[in-house]
Design a protein around this motif. Structure first.
Motif, PDB file in Angstrom:
ATOM      1  N   GLU A   1      -0.883 -10.824   3.919  1.00  0.00           N
ATOM      2  CA  GLU A   1      -0.616 -11.853   5.023  1.00  0.00           C
ATOM      3  C   GLU A   1       1.013 -12.231   5.017  1.00  0.00           C
ATOM      4  OE1 GLU A   1      -2.246 -12.480   6.849  1.00  0.00           O
ATOM      5  OE2 GLU A   1      -4.614 -12.897   6.263  1.00  0.00           O
ATOM      6  N   THR A   2       1.766 -11.286   4.500  1.00  0.00           N
ATOM      7  CA  THR A   2       3.241 -11.280   4.658  1.00  0.00           C
ATOM      8  C   THR A   2       3.294 -10.459   5.742  1.00  0.00           C
ATOM      9  OG1 THR A   2       3.831 -11.855   2.401  1.00  0.00           O
ATOM     10  CG2 THR A   2       5.647 -10.840   3.783  1.00  0.00           C
ATOM     11  N   VAL A   3       3.999 -10.841   6.758  1.00  0.00           N
ATOM     12  CA  VAL A   3       4.339 -10.348   8.167  1.00  0.00           C
ATOM     13  C   VAL A   3       5.940 -10.205   8.398  1.00  0.00           C
ATOM     14  CG1 VAL A   3       3.906 -10.263  10.707  1.00  0.00           C
ATOM     15  CG2 VAL A   3       2.312 -11.416   9.181  1.00  0.00           C
ATOM     16  N   GLY A   4       6.270  -8.927   8.519  1.00  0.00           N
ATOM     17  CA  GLY A   4       7.623  -8.578   8.833  1.00  0.00           C
ATOM     18  C   GLY A   4       7.801  -8.335  10.363  1.00  0.00           C
ATOM     19  N   ILE A   5       9.031  -8.386  10.904  1.00  0.00           N
ATOM     20  CA  ILE A   5       9.132  -8.247  12.600  1.00  0.00           C
ATOM     21  C   ILE A   5       8.739  -7.179  12.991  1.00  0.00           C
ATOM     22  CG2 ILE A   5      11.393  -7.565  12.532  1.00  0.00           C
ATOM     23  CD1 ILE A   5      12.197  -9.442  14.694  1.00  0.00           C
ATOM     24  N   SER A   6       8.488  -6.039  12.290  1.00  0.00           N
ATOM     25  CA  SER A   6       8.213  -4.606  12.909  1.00  0.00           C
ATOM     26  C   SER A   6       7.230  -4.030  12.440  1.00  0.00           C
ATOM     27  CB  SER A   6       9.382  -3.702  13.146  1.00  0.00           C
ATOM     28  OG  SER A   6       9.120  -2.470  13.772  1.00  0.00           O
ATOM     29  N   THR A   7       6.246  -3.599  13.108  1.00  0.00           N
ATOM     30  CA  THR A   7       4.864  -2.891  12.624  1.00  0.00           C
ATOM     31  C   THR A   7       5.329  -1.373  12.512  1.00  0.00           C
ATOM     32  OG1 THR A   7       3.335  -4.353  13.499  1.00  0.00           O
ATOM     33  CG2 THR A   7       2.679  -2.219  13.034  1.00  0.00           C
ATOM     34  N   ILE A   8       4.901  -0.862  10.973  1.00  0.00           N
ATOM     35  CA  ILE A   8       5.362   0.488  10.891  1.00  0.00           C
ATOM     36  C   ILE A   8       4.001   1.269  11.295  1.00  0.00           C
ATOM     37  CG2 ILE A   8       5.428   2.240   8.984  1.00  0.00           C
ATOM     38  CD1 ILE A   8       6.698  -0.163   7.413  1.00  0.00           C
TER      39      ILE A   8
ATOM     40  N   THR B   1      16.360 -15.154  -3.944  1.00  0.00           N
ATOM     41  CA  THR B   1      16.679 -16.145  -2.792  1.00  0.00           C
ATOM     42  C   THR B   1      15.123 -16.715  -2.592  1.00  0.00           C
ATOM     43  OG1 THR B   1      16.487 -14.427  -1.119  1.00  0.00           O
ATOM     44  CG2 THR B   1      18.468 -15.044  -1.838  1.00  0.00           C
ATOM     45  N   LEU B   2      15.235 -17.974  -1.681  1.00  0.00           N
ATOM     46  CA  LEU B   2      13.919 -18.451  -1.525  1.00  0.00           C
ATOM     47  C   LEU B   2      12.997 -17.668  -0.658  1.00  0.00           C
ATOM     48  CD1 LEU B   2      15.377 -22.219  -1.116  1.00  0.00           C
ATOM     49  CD2 LEU B   2      14.025 -21.441  -3.062  1.00  0.00           C
ATOM     50  N   ALA B   3      11.628 -17.996  -0.323  1.00  0.00           N
ATOM     51  CA  ALA B   3      10.882 -17.266   0.541  1.00  0.00           C
ATOM     52  C   ALA B   3      11.118 -16.995   1.947  1.00  0.00           C
ATOM     53  CB  ALA B   3       9.377 -18.136   0.803  1.00  0.00           C
ATOM     54  N   PRO B   4      11.350 -15.622   2.207  1.00  0.00           N
ATOM     55  CA  PRO B   4      11.658 -15.091   3.359  1.00  0.00           C
ATOM     56  C   PRO B   4      10.949 -15.519   4.684  1.00  0.00           C
ATOM     57  CG  PRO B   4      10.336 -13.425   2.469  1.00  0.00           C
ATOM     58  CD  PRO B   4      10.198 -14.698   1.268  1.00  0.00           C
ATOM     59  N   GLY B   5      11.607 -15.091   5.758  1.00  0.00           N
ATOM     60  CA  GLY B   5      10.803 -15.187   6.999  1.00  0.00           C
ATOM     61  C   GLY B   5      10.664 -13.737   7.242  1.00  0.00           C
ATOM     62  N   SER B   6      10.439 -13.369   8.776  1.00  0.00           N
ATOM     63  CA  SER B   6       9.911 -12.107   9.139  1.00  0.00           C
ATOM     64  C   SER B   6      11.013 -11.291   9.410  1.00  0.00           C
ATOM     65  CB  SER B   6       9.237 -12.436  10.591  1.00  0.00           C
ATOM     66  OG  SER B   6      10.100 -12.859  11.606  1.00  0.00           O
ATOM     67  N   THR B   7      12.248 -11.683   9.258  1.00  0.00           N
ATOM     68  CA  THR B   7      13.524 -10.829   9.400  1.00  0.00           C
ATOM     69  C   THR B   7      14.324 -10.751   8.163  1.00  0.00           C
ATOM     70  OG1 THR B   7      14.762 -12.580  10.438  1.00  0.00           O
ATOM     71  CG2 THR B   7      13.748 -10.947  11.808  1.00  0.00           C
TER      72      THR B   7
ATOM     73  N   VAL C   1       5.763  -1.121   1.707  1.00  0.00           N
ATOM     74  CA  VAL C   1       5.834  -2.049   2.858  1.00  0.00           C
ATOM     75  C   VAL C   1       6.198  -3.459   2.448  1.00  0.00           C
ATOM     76  CG1 VAL C   1       4.188  -0.646   4.089  1.00  0.00           C
ATOM     77  CG2 VAL C   1       3.595  -2.503   2.687  1.00  0.00           C
ATOM     78  N   HIS C   2       6.835  -4.076   3.423  1.00  0.00           N
ATOM     79  CA  HIS C   2       7.208  -5.369   3.039  1.00  0.00           C
ATOM     80  C   HIS C   2       5.926  -6.515   3.340  1.00  0.00           C
ATOM     81  CE1 HIS C   2       9.493  -9.285   3.581  1.00  0.00           C
ATOM     82  NE2 HIS C   2       8.759  -9.500   4.570  1.00  0.00           N
ATOM     83  N   GLY C   3       4.955  -6.287   4.074  1.00  0.00           N
ATOM     84  CA  GLY C   3       3.739  -6.951   4.293  1.00  0.00           C
ATOM     85  C   GLY C   3       2.535  -6.276   4.978  1.00  0.00           C
ATOM     86  N   ILE C   4       1.229  -6.992   4.626  1.00  0.00           N
ATOM     87  CA  ILE C   4       0.391  -6.338   5.219  1.00  0.00           C
ATOM     88  C   ILE C   4      -0.400  -7.701   5.844  1.00  0.00           C
ATOM     89  CG2 ILE C   4      -1.990  -5.249   4.516  1.00  0.00           C
ATOM     90  CD1 ILE C   4      -0.830  -4.211   2.127  1.00  0.00           C
ATOM     91  N   ASN C   5      -0.942  -7.320   7.115  1.00  0.00           N
ATOM     92  CA  ASN C   5      -1.559  -8.305   7.787  1.00  0.00           C
ATOM     93  C   ASN C   5      -2.875  -7.424   8.812  1.00  0.00           C
ATOM     94  OD1 ASN C   5      -1.740  -9.866  10.815  1.00  0.00           O
ATOM     95  ND2 ASN C   5      -1.620 -11.256   9.142  1.00  0.00           N
TER      96      ASN C   5
END
Length: 274
Positions: free
Chosen positions: A215-222, A58-64, A175-179
């Motif tokens: 610099e990918t950011v998911g909705i929730s921080t682990i 699928t195309l580039a994701p959003g935060s959820t 993880v999904h993202g690091i910021n």
């Protein structure tokens, strides 16, 4: 089946599963490899999916947005293999480790099959299956219960209750993202809670993440970046990102995606201010 009908069916599969493999589509539609690749190229040119090595997602994701396990397993394969080899060096025989869900931790699982007397706690169905099919009697695998997510993680109160009763040597966290501001993130709120329970149960946190997670950011921080005792990544990570992360995580371990890890590339964050 007409090309238009086949492409519509392919797009439906991508949307339902998050990604597809060329080899699977060849079998599904009983056509040639070249025909499937032309179909994927046509769909990609129309902006309906993203082509990746060996298939499409699928195309580039959003935060959820949460891609399925099959979709993520096709991305950055060389980088994940390099990260897994480097991370495997951190595992000693006879220890108890936790492994979160994810395709990078799944790749690491294959590198740990020969580690004797290992106890593995995981909320990942694919990770547990790797060890189960190996059949070693001196390895113990504990699969938590819970609700299954698109990434094949088991999450929720049942998983968290089981995890909180444990004391583990290390957690290998995908993880999904690091910021820099948001830390290590995920697009799934329930998975974040379960991952935080894993972090609390382990004496040492090792995060596994390829360079595309920066610099990918998911909705929730682990967890915050400075909570990681080590971050294992690949050499595609930009120099400025390495500098930032090297000052925050305990140890930044950079594995060359093209071959054997070179420990000279590891950044000793102990020399930097946290």
């Amino acid at each position: 089946m007409l090309a238009q009908q086949r492409q519509s069916a392919i797009l439906d599969l991508v949307r339902r599963h998050g990604g597809v493999r060329v080899s699977d589509l060849v079998r599904e539609f009983n056509v040639s490899d070249m025909t499937i690749r032309r179909d994927l190229e046509s769909l990609a040119q129309r902006g309906l999916l993203a082509k990746v090595h060996g298939g499409a997602t699928t195309l580039a994701p959003g935060s959820t947005d949460e891609p399925g396990f099959a979709a993520k397993s096709m991305r950055q394969q060389a980088e994940k293999e390099a990260i897994a080899r480097r991370a495997a060096d951190l595992v000693s025989p006879g220890t108890a480790i936790a492994m979160s869900a994810g395709t990078t931790t799944w790749t690491l699982a294959h590198q740990l099959l020969d580690v004797p007397s290992l106890t593995v706690v995981t909320n990942s169905v694919p990770v547990a299956e790797v060890f189960y099919h190996n059949g070693r009697t001196d390895q113990t695998v504990v699969l938590t219960g819970g609700i299954r997510t698109p990434s094949d993680a088991l999450v929720g109160p049942f998983a968290e209750t089981a995890i909180r009763s444990l004391n583990l040597d290390q957690l290998f966290l995908g993880v999904h993202g690091i910021n820099e501001r948001s830390g290590f993130t995920t697009p799934n709120l329930m998975e974040a809670e379960t991952d935080r329970a894993l972090v609390a149960a382990a004496r040492r946190l090792v995060v596994l993440a390829d360079h595309t997670k920066w610099e990918t950011v998911g909705i929730s921080t682990i967890a915050r970046l400075d909570e990681a005792d080590a971050l294992v990544t690949d050499d595609g990570l930009p120099d400025d990102a390495q500098q930032i992360l090297g000052g925050l995580v305990g140890d930044l371990l950079v594995a060359p995606a093209g071959g054997t890890p070179d420990t000279d590339n590891d950044v000793d964050a102990g020399q930097a201010s946290r």
